[in-house]
Design an enzyme around this catalytic site. Sequence first.
Site, PDB file in Angstrom:
ATOM      1  N   CYS A 106      44.914  50.085  42.821  1.00 16.82           N
ATOM      2  CA  CYS A 106      43.712  50.163  41.657  1.00 16.82           C
ATOM      3  C   CYS A 106      42.470  50.534  42.487  1.00 16.82           C
ATOM      4  O   CYS A 106      42.532  51.785  42.724  1.00 16.82           O
ATOM      5  CB  CYS A 106      43.661  48.680  41.222  1.00 16.82           C
ATOM      6  SG  CYS A 106      42.845  48.765  39.498  1.00 16.82           S
ATOM      7  N   HIS A 115      48.904  47.117  39.404  1.00 18.89           N
ATOM      8  CA  HIS A 115      49.059  45.754  39.727  1.00 18.89           C
ATOM      9  C   HIS A 115      50.330  45.289  39.679  1.00 18.89           C
ATOM     10  O   HIS A 115      51.153  45.491  38.627  1.00 18.89           O
ATOM     11  CB  HIS A 115      47.955  44.886  39.348  1.00 18.89           C
ATOM     12  CG  HIS A 115      46.434  45.209  39.491  1.00 18.89           C
ATOM     13  ND1 HIS A 115      46.026  44.960  40.792  1.00 18.89           N
ATOM     14  CD2 HIS A 115      45.581  45.424  38.828  1.00 18.89           C
ATOM     15  CE1 HIS A 115      44.865  45.543  40.594  1.00 18.89           C
ATOM     16  NE2 HIS A 115      44.508  45.839  39.526  1.00 18.89           N
TER      17      HIS A 115
END
Length: 511
Positions: free
Chosen positions: A342, A434
């Site tokens: 991310c 994630h």
Amino acid sequence: MTGGGLLVAGTTSDAGKSVVTAGICRWLARQGVKVAPFKAQNMSLNSFVTREGAEIGRAQAMQAQACRIEPTALMNPVLLKPGGERSSQVVLLGRPVGELSARGYHGGRQQQLLGTVLDSLAQLRATYDAVICEGAGSPAEINLRRTDIVNMGIARNASLPVLVVGDIDRGGVFASFFGTVALLSREDQELVAGFLVNKFRGDVSLLEPGLDMLHGLTGRHTYGVLPFRHGLGIDEEDGLAVSLRGAVRESAVAAPLGEDVLRVAVCAVPLMSNFTDVDALAAEPGVVVRFVDRPEELADADLVVVPGTRGTVRALQWLRERGLADALKRRAAEGRPVLGICGGFQILGERIEDDVESRAGRVDGLGILPVRVRFAREKTLERPVGKALGEPVEGYEIHHGVADVRGGTAFISDDGGRSLDGCRAGQTWGTHWHGSLESDGFRRAFLREVAAAAGRRFVPAPDTSFAALREEQLDRLGDLIEQHADTDALWRLIESGAPPGLPFVPPGAPA
């Protein structure tokens, strides 16, 4: 008919509210009770995306798993994601609605959200037999009581009995229990049913005289003494002051199957988000995970992870100031494994254009991956699935950054081979997803690649199931409640509310 309820409060932050709530949820679920978790307001950078695309705290997602149900936005209607010392992004029913300073939030906005919070709780109580609510910090924050919507504010409005948890491992638990009650108003005290001691080490018989004296002072019983157990810190919340440098996740490091262990260094960037991403690595036999903040700590690492962050540009600056940026670039040039997740993925790219999060405009990234990132005002909240390294993989996305991949090879693709997310250049990988490492087959394939690139004779365990390990941990929490708490008395609280006639403990809340 409205289901029963209970509010698990704590004498302090990190007293064990999240895990006690999860333990009660798992105990009830094993009894066949239809139960759900709830936290009115959560401050955390560890968040999760529900099936309907709503962002909630990971602790509530974990508690929903303890209940054996799917998490929803109703379980955490207000999520605050700190962006600095004094401001947070406000996420309402799973969607970001803006940034507010702490003064602005507690100065009026918080109280305006009470209706949404109560409505969410009412919907859950209309659907489930029991709703186990988690408080935040301490219920005796006398400076914030007027606008409180997560501790006694929600307990008073929803007539919830309150169980106060204290961490005896920190010391001072009797004073904390007594002081918590004594700083509440008479009306609030009427809902505080009693106490639960957490993380006790030693002979319980030595504690019992103190518990008897506490009952004499407050008129309230202790509903259980939970022993200290290693490895139960799952999906915890985080705060701005959390220091992770040098810390190893609590999972026990089992012996490796091959001849070597695999060392993973996680850069402890500011405003780190979803550091639970590396839990699946720590669960692998022979994988040692630690958090670092100095370039020399990368020297013996076989894999370096640059994790997610709520402040991508700030984290990038921090890496440069610490000398970690140059160390990462040297690693990449030498073909030594690096993984960016991310915000970490964005940092590894060529350029970032941010007029949303930091409002810093155009900023040069580390230039390791051929990616350019532009921050969009709309946040991406999704639960994607795909394939990587020949294995199925799934995850969840929580980001404003939109990646323009301009080279390298695809990291995560669909069944047709079309790129879904991220990229790879040499031994550097990046993804917005994630939770991808929780996919067992993909994690093993990735670790084999890392071991080969690092020259380590490490062999991933063929049967490690992260989902099964998570279930085992949740069952251990349920066992703690079942074996060390007065479950009959707990159920009476949930079903019937606080006992009548609880005495007032002076002085009470200040006027």
